[in-house]
Design a protein around this motif. Structure first.
Motif, short mmCIF file in Angstrom:
data_model
loop_
_atom_site.label_atom_id
_atom_site.label_comp_id
_atom_site.label_asym_id
_atom_site.label_seq_id
_atom_site.Cartn_x
_atom_site.Cartn_y
_atom_site.Cartn_z
N MET A 10 0.78 -1.22 0.00
CA MET A 10 0.00 0.00 0.00
C MET A 10 0.82 1.29 0.00
N LEU A 11 2.11 1.21 0.28
CA LEU A 11 2.88 2.43 0.49
C LEU A 11 3.92 2.66 -0.61
N PRO A 12 4.35 3.91 -0.79
CA PRO A 12 5.35 4.22 -1.82
C PRO A 12 6.75 3.83 -1.37
N ARG A 13 7.71 3.96 -2.26
CA ARG A 13 9.11 3.68 -1.92
C ARG A 13 9.94 4.93 -2.24
N THR A 14 9.63 5.99 -1.56
CA THR A 14 10.30 7.28 -1.76
C THR A 14 11.30 7.51 -0.63
N ILE A 15 12.10 8.56 -0.78
CA ILE A 15 13.04 8.92 0.28
C ILE A 15 12.28 9.27 1.56
N GLN A 16 11.17 9.99 1.39
CA GLN A 16 10.38 10.38 2.55
C GLN A 16 9.80 9.16 3.26
N GLU A 17 9.37 8.16 2.48
CA GLU A 17 8.82 6.95 3.09
C GLU A 17 9.93 6.15 3.78
N SER A 18 11.11 6.14 3.21
CA SER A 18 12.23 5.46 3.87
C SER A 18 12.54 6.11 5.21
N GLN A 19 12.51 7.43 5.25
CA GLN A 19 12.74 8.15 6.50
C GLN A 19 11.65 7.84 7.52
N ARG A 20 10.40 7.73 7.04
CA ARG A 20 9.30 7.40 7.94
C ARG A 20 9.47 5.98 8.49
N LEU A 21 9.88 5.04 7.64
CA LEU A 21 10.08 3.66 8.08
C LEU A 21 11.19 3.57 9.12
N ASP A 22 12.27 4.33 8.93
CA ASP A 22 13.36 4.31 9.90
C ASP A 22 12.90 4.88 11.24
N ALA A 23 12.12 5.95 11.19
CA ALA A 23 11.59 6.53 12.43
C ALA A 23 10.61 5.57 13.10
N LEU A 255 -1.00 5.71 4.72
CA LEU A 255 -1.93 4.69 4.22
C LEU A 255 -3.19 5.33 3.63
N LEU A 256 -3.65 6.41 4.26
CA LEU A 256 -4.83 7.11 3.75
C LEU A 256 -4.55 7.71 2.38
N LYS A 257 -3.34 8.24 2.21
CA LYS A 257 -2.97 8.82 0.91
C LYS A 257 -2.97 7.74 -0.18
N ALA A 258 -2.61 6.53 0.20
CA ALA A 258 -2.60 5.43 -0.78
C ALA A 258 -4.02 5.17 -1.29
N ARG A 259 -4.99 5.14 -0.39
CA ARG A 259 -6.37 4.92 -0.83
C ARG A 259 -6.88 6.13 -1.62
N LEU A 260 -6.55 7.32 -1.15
CA LEU A 260 -7.00 8.53 -1.84
C LEU A 260 -6.47 8.57 -3.27
N HIS A 261 -5.20 8.22 -3.45
CA HIS A 261 -4.61 8.21 -4.79
C HIS A 261 -5.30 7.19 -5.68
N ARG A 262 -5.53 6.00 -5.17
CA ARG A 262 -6.15 4.96 -5.99
C ARG A 262 -7.58 5.31 -6.35
N LYS A 263 -8.34 5.83 -5.39
CA LYS A 263 -9.72 6.17 -5.66
C LYS A 263 -9.84 7.39 -6.58
N SER A 264 -8.93 8.34 -6.43
CA SER A 264 -8.94 9.51 -7.31
C SER A 264 -8.65 9.10 -8.75
N THR A 265 -7.68 8.22 -8.93
CA THR A 265 -7.33 7.71 -10.26
C THR A 265 -8.50 6.93 -10.85
N GLU A 266 -9.15 6.14 -10.02
CA GLU A 266 -10.30 5.36 -10.48
C GLU A 266 -11.44 6.27 -10.92
N ALA A 267 -11.69 7.34 -10.16
CA ALA A 267 -12.76 8.28 -10.50
C ALA A 267 -12.46 9.02 -11.80
N GLN A 268 -11.20 9.44 -11.96
CA GLN A 268 -10.81 10.18 -13.16
C GLN A 268 -10.87 9.31 -14.41
#
Length: 332
Positions: A10-23, A255-268
């Motif tokens: 469900m989550l991205p693999r960005t630098i910001q996400e890596s920092q969140r995982l480490d924290a 996690l909420l952003k993951a659902r928001l992105h998928r649902k927004s893409t689906e709606a568009q």
């Protein structure tokens, strides 16, 4: 993390996400009283360790530096190995000592035979957002196959459904509801702890006539050593108490952003004539409002969550004529 396809996790693999995982790792370590490995596991006997769904490899790298571990042989192959379906969050190879390595592997698939029964400890954490319910049994069997006889499996999980807010506000309940709904939509288990324990303990082992399983005297491949729910609620650590809302909200918003992105893409991508479009747009609007309220700091509830901590030991099958006590419990 690991998944059977590119859309399950469900989550991205960005630098910001890596920092969140480490924290998140550092916070979870505080929750379990500073332990990287449960005290029931003899750390001084860990010659080989696997970390499945390793992500950034923070847990494995810290464990590899533990002075209580046996000294690695300088010219040997790596014996501390982190596995993940993606290498995007792996640390640079030049930063690793010779006994530490990372490999890409999808844990839904069997591991290469060169790794079978090679590890004293296999660690798994927070994969409920990556494992489809239909894959759980196979994942457990694949992970257990890495363990040598008598080796230990350590598994920690925390689901959105294991978190709660007090007082319960519309934004708080909506946040959890959205994440749980997204897990179900992706074929993931809404809550993995119960099914996971049952699956680990249901894997059989063949015990031929004249032999016995000296770990549990049964035909179960894994014996439960420790099962604990560790909660932020009334935790003895001040750091855990102070940081629990930030820890919960950082994971929840990701996690909420993951659902928001998928649902927004689906709606568009849907035609206006599609009867689902109206409902999709309403859900997207409501999710945006919830996310914005959280990011503005308007969600003032106190949050808590639980971690399920599982430790199990693999069977040792040997002839009944052999002594078993020192094999089952080696001397320190």
């Amino acid at each position: 993390m690991a998944s059977s396809n590119g859309e399950t996790y469900m989550l991205p693999r960005t630098i910001q996400e890596s920092q969140r995982l480490d924290a998140q790792h550092e916070y979870m370590r505080q929750m379990v009283y500073g332990h990287l490995v449960h005290p029931s596991v003899p750390v001084h006997q860990l010659h080989a360790v696997a970390d499945v769904a390793t992500g950034t490899g923070r847990w494995l790298r810290q464990l590899a530096e533990d002075p209580a571990l046996p000294r690695p042989v300088s010219d040997q192959k790596p014996t501390f190995i982190g596995f993940d379906i993606s290498d995007q969050q792996f640390p640079p190879p030049k930063e690793l000592p010779p006994h530490l390595a990372f490999e890409t592997h999808d844990m839904v698939k069997p591991f290469p035979t060169e790794h079978h029964e090679k590890f004293d400890l296999v660690n798994v954490r927070l994969v409920s957002y990556a494992i489809k319910s239909s894959d759980l049994d196979q994942v457990v069997r694949n992970v257990v196959q890495l363990l040598r006889p008598g080796g230990h499996l350590q598994w920690q999980e925390a689901d959105a459904s294991d978190s709660w807010a007090h007082p319960e506000t519309p934004a708080a309940s909506s946040c959890v509801d959205y994440v749980v709904a997204e897990k179900i939509d992706r074929g993931l288990l809404p809550s993995i702890a119960g099914p996971l324990v049952k699956t680990i303990l249901s894997v059989p082992v063949i015990v031929p006539d004249g032999q016995q399983n000296i770990v549990s005297w049964s035909k179960d491949l894994m014996r439960l050593v420790h099962l604990e729910t560790v909660s932020t609620f009334n935790h003895t650590s001040t750091a855990v108490e102070v940081g629990k809302k930030a820890a919960t909200m950082s994971a929840a918003t990701a996690l909420l952003k993951a659902r928001l992105h998928r649902k927004s893409t689906e709606a568009q991508g849907s035609l206006e004539s599609d009867p689902r479009v109206g409902k999709l747009k309403e859900e997207v609007k409501a999710m945006k409002a919830t996310l914005e309220a959280i990011e503005r700091g308007e969600e003032n509830s106190t949050w808590d969550f639980d971690i399920t901590w599982i430790v199990a030991r693999k069977a040792i099958v040997q002839d009944t004529s052999k002594g078993w006590m020192t094999v089952r419990r080696p001397s320190p």
